[in-house]
Design an enzyme around this catalytic site. Structure first.
Site, short mmCIF file in Angstrom:
data_model
loop_
_atom_site.label_atom_id
_atom_site.label_comp_id
_atom_site.label_asym_id
_atom_site.label_seq_id
_atom_site.Cartn_x
_atom_site.Cartn_y
_atom_site.Cartn_z
N LYS A 187 0.84 -1.08 -0.08
CA LYS A 187 0.10 0.03 0.04
C LYS A 187 0.87 1.29 0.15
CE LYS A 187 -3.35 3.03 0.95
NZ LYS A 187 -2.38 4.28 0.58
N GLU A 264 9.62 1.06 11.10
CA GLU A 264 10.68 1.90 10.80
C GLU A 264 9.78 3.44 10.94
OE1 GLU A 264 13.72 1.40 10.39
OE2 GLU A 264 13.85 -0.55 9.75
N CYS A 298 13.92 10.36 7.40
CA CYS A 298 13.88 10.27 8.83
C CYS A 298 15.12 10.14 9.60
CB CYS A 298 13.33 8.90 8.85
SG CYS A 298 14.21 7.53 7.85
N GLU A 396 10.50 16.09 15.53
CA GLU A 396 11.16 15.97 13.87
C GLU A 396 10.48 16.94 13.44
OE1 GLU A 396 9.74 12.63 12.42
OE2 GLU A 396 11.54 12.13 11.30
N1 LIG Z 1 12.54 5.00 10.09
C1 LIG Z 1 12.29 5.04 8.73
O1 LIG Z 1 13.06 4.15 8.18
C2 LIG Z 1 11.81 6.10 8.22
C3 LIG Z 1 11.74 6.48 6.82
C4 LIG Z 1 10.93 7.42 6.16
C5 LIG Z 1 10.13 8.20 6.97
N2 LIG Z 1 9.97 7.91 8.21
C6 LIG Z 1 9.01 8.49 9.18
O2 LIG Z 1 7.80 8.82 8.56
C7 LIG Z 1 7.08 9.96 8.76
C8 LIG Z 1 6.96 10.86 7.52
O3 LIG Z 1 6.00 10.01 6.63
P1 LIG Z 1 4.47 10.18 6.77
O4 LIG Z 1 4.11 11.67 7.35
O5 LIG Z 1 3.96 9.98 5.56
O6 LIG Z 1 4.11 9.23 7.89
P2 LIG Z 1 2.71 8.52 8.30
O7 LIG Z 1 2.80 7.76 9.38
O8 LIG Z 1 1.68 9.74 8.39
O9 LIG Z 1 2.28 7.78 7.01
C9 LIG Z 1 3.10 6.85 6.54
C10 LIG Z 1 2.17 5.92 5.68
O10 LIG Z 1 1.14 5.31 6.49
C11 LIG Z 1 -0.16 5.60 5.72
N3 LIG Z 1 -0.98 5.77 6.99
C12 LIG Z 1 -1.49 6.86 7.71
N4 LIG Z 1 -2.52 6.31 8.75
C13 LIG Z 1 -2.62 4.94 8.43
C14 LIG Z 1 -3.33 3.86 8.97
N5 LIG Z 1 -4.19 4.17 10.00
N6 LIG Z 1 -3.30 2.80 8.66
C15 LIG Z 1 -2.33 2.38 7.40
N7 LIG Z 1 -1.66 3.27 6.91
C16 LIG Z 1 -1.74 4.60 7.54
C17 LIG Z 1 0.18 6.91 5.23
O11 LIG Z 1 -1.11 6.92 4.40
C18 LIG Z 1 1.41 6.69 4.50
O12 LIG Z 1 1.25 6.07 3.42
C19 LIG Z 1 8.49 10.65 9.54
O13 LIG Z 1 7.85 10.70 10.87
C20 LIG Z 1 9.51 9.83 9.36
O14 LIG Z 1 10.56 9.96 10.14
C21 LIG Z 1 10.80 6.81 9.04
O1 LIG Z 2 13.71 8.59 5.16
C1 LIG Z 2 13.96 7.60 5.68
C2 LIG Z 2 15.01 6.63 5.02
C3 LIG Z 2 16.04 7.37 4.73
C4 LIG Z 2 17.45 6.20 4.13
O2 LIG Z 2 16.93 5.18 4.05
O3 LIG Z 2 18.40 6.99 3.87
#
Ligand SMILES: NC(=O)c1ccc[n+]([C@@H]2O[C@H](COP(=O)([O-])OP(=O)(O)OC[C@H]3O[C@@H](n4cnc5c(N)ncnc54)[C@H](O)[C@@H]3O)[C@@H](O)[C@H]2O)c1
Ligand SMILES: O=CCCC(=O)O
Length: 497
Positions: A187, A264, A298, A396
């Site tokens: 998804k 993640e 992230c 963040e």
């Molecule tokens: N740790 C990592 O590897 C990593 C990598 C990239 C981003 N991030 C984190 O992601 C965040 C940014 O992304 P974002 O704002 O899109 O995050 P988000 O959690 O709002 O959304 C992530 C995904 O989840 C979906 N989603 C939202 N609610 C949901 C639910 N109830 N059920 C299923 N899916 C749902 C969203 O549509 C999106 O596709 C930041 O906090 C960033 O640090 C972490």
């Molecule tokens: O945003 C998170 C992933 C970033 C990375 O894999 O370097």
């Protein structure tokens, strides 16, 4: 659908731009409703995709469940070949795939090309790991027994991904899952689904068996899709990249079926610069970390702790570097940085900036909105002597604001860095190995990067501690998260001869 300022990309293979979901090797282009994908630079609609009903997720899960029965028994060398094909196809189509990312996500082409190389590298890496899933032999207490362990694929995996790396966050999961013998239902984020669909198109060409890799689409029903994936007894694992809040929801929802999880989640990466650091290197690397994807990764440093004896010089040098940026339409290759994903992202940076200034932070580069370029364009902000109670010390920003805090002692800065519920990445800059090692050991984070701001690579274990989640992606460990260990005990053997 296009304007002169924000021209639509021209693709060598326009077929890569798909307009439907991908289930059981078929494209589903129609649905009772559609959602719009917009170009974040212009706000223009670039695609209308089916807003699928929840019944389609159920169907995709059934398809993946049935496909698993045969896919799990495919020879690992075949799986390696399909994954290698994916790698080759991604590299052959790198320009088109990068244009899709820049178009739907807004990042600059240089970042988008970097993302495709990075995304493809997971297929290459896991093509090599697929034949290398080892079990063990164990000496049990009973001398008449023999014990061996197998690593078996966990089953159908639900993959839920964010918009910030529309290709790499999918491949990092899917490549490991497919290598292990799992089937997947993906998804993608509804802001950036075209990159995911392009991967579906390439999966077909790569020979990945039908039903093994499925992609479902929704904007408004995303939480229902998530619930279905979490609660279905046919799905054995959820792997999610996104915010900590949503990660917690998915974990709760997965409790009823006790699913295996990889989460993640969000970060709040500290970057520490000691006064014995190579300052040129620290500045160059801090810029690379902070402004990769305009701050929307992230692992971007979110809090910079700089020794009080060098903080002003460091801030001035950072300012000189950001002034060299060329911010504009991501698809124009002359631009080093594109735009933010949406108005919510812009509002968060504004909020953190205002809060830090109101609490007494010193403005080094004022930055801010660039309305002449478009609604989501934002110039970097640099603040120094930021008070430790500023919001950005806790949350963040996920955007181009660079807050610099002062510290005096190693013990103080380690305490400040660890004063966070997150623990994904941390950075330390010093030329003293004792300092680097002591601090690296003491930092509460899944990844510590010393003297470099860029570490992401398919070969390293990527993942967090604390509320940044659990599970490791990439590296030799990443495939394990898609397997379960089976113990086979063979008993009542005759005495050894
Ligand atoms: N740790 C990592 O590897 C990593 C990598 C990239 C981003 N991030 C984190 O992601 C965040 C940014 O992304 P974002 O704002 O899109 O995050 P988000 O959690 O709002 O959304 C992530 C995904 O989840 C979906 N989603 C939202 N609610 C949901 C639910 N109830 N059920 C299923 N899916 C749902 C969203 O549509 C999106 O596709 C930041 O906090 C960033 O640090 C972490
Ligand atoms: O945003 C998170 C992933 C970033 C990375 O894999 O370097």
């Amino acid at each position: 659908m296009q304007s002169e300022r924000f021209p639509q990309p021209i693709f060598q293979d326009p077929e890569l731009v798909r307009k439907g979901a991908y289930i059981n090797g078929e494209w589903i282009n129609s649905a009772p409703e559609y959602f719009e994908v917009t170009n974040p630079a212009s706000g223009e609609v670039i695609a209308k995709l089916p807003e699928q009903p929840v019944s389609e997720v159920e169907r995709a899960i059934d398809v993946a469940f049935n496909a698993f029965k045969t896919y799990k028994n495919t020879p690992p060398r075949d799986r390696a070949k399909w994954l290698r094909n994916m790698y080759n196809l991604m590299i052959e189509n790198i320009d088109d795939l990068a244009k899709i990312i820049a178009w739907e996500n807004g990042k600059a082409m240089s970042d988008a090309i970097g993302e495709i190389k990075y995304a493809a590298s997971y297929f290459e890496w896991y093509a090599e790991e697929a034949p290398r899933l080892y079990g063990s032999t164990i000496q049990p207490s009973n001398p008449n027994n023999r014990v061996i362990t197998l690593r078996q694929p966990v089953g159908v995996c639900g993959i839920i991904c964010p918009w910030n790396f529309p290709s790499a966050m999918i491949t990092r999961k899917a490549a490991a899952a497919l290598a292990a013998g799992c089937t997947v239902v993906i998804k993608p984020d509804s802001s950036t689904p075209l990159s995911a669909l392009a991967l579906g198109y390439l999966a077909e060409k790569a020979g990945i068996p039908k039903g093994t890799l499925n992609i479902v689409l929704s904007h408004t029903r995303t939480p229902e899709f998530g619930l279905k994936l979490c609660e279905s007894p046919k799905v054995k694992k959820i792997t999610f990249t996104g915010s900590t809040n949503v990660g917690k929801i998915l974990m709760k929802q997965s409790a009823s079926t006790l699913k295996k999880l990889s989460l993640e989640l969000g970060g709040n990466a500290p970057l520490i610069v000691f006064n014995d650091a190579d300052l040129d290197q620290a500045v160059e690397q801090a810029i690379a970390s902070k402004f990769r994807g305009l701050g929307q990764t992230c692992v971007c440093c979110n809090r910079l702790y700089v020794h009080s004896s060098i903080i002003d010089e460091f801030a001035q040098r950072m300012a000189a570097e950001v002034k060299k940026f060329s911010i504009g339409y991501g698809l124009d290759p002359k631009n080093t940085h594109g735009c933010l994903i949406n108005d919510k992202a812009v509002a968060k940076v504004e909020h953190h900036k205002k809060d830090a200034i109101e609490r007494g932070a010193k403005i080094v580069v004022d930055g801010g909105l660039l309305p002449d370029l478009g609604p989501n364009f934002y110039a970097p902000v640099i603040l120094s002597h930021v008070p430790h109670d500023a919001l950005v010390a806790k949350e963040e920003t996920f955007g181009p604001m660079c807050p610099i805090f002062a510290f005096d002692t190693l013990e103080e800065v380690v305490e400040l860095a660890n004063d966070s519920e997150f623990g994904l990445a941390s950075y330390v800059f010093s030329k003293n190995i004792d300092t680097v090692y002591t601090v690296a050991e003491a930092l509460e984070s899944g990844i510590v990067s010393a003297n470099t701001g860029l570490f992401s690579d398919c070969s390293i274990p990527f993942g967090g501690v604390k509320e940044s989640g659990f599970g490791r992606e990439g590296s030799l460990y990443g495939i394990e998260d898609y397997t379960v260990i089976k113990t086979i005990n063979i008993g009542c053997l005759p005495p050894r001869i």
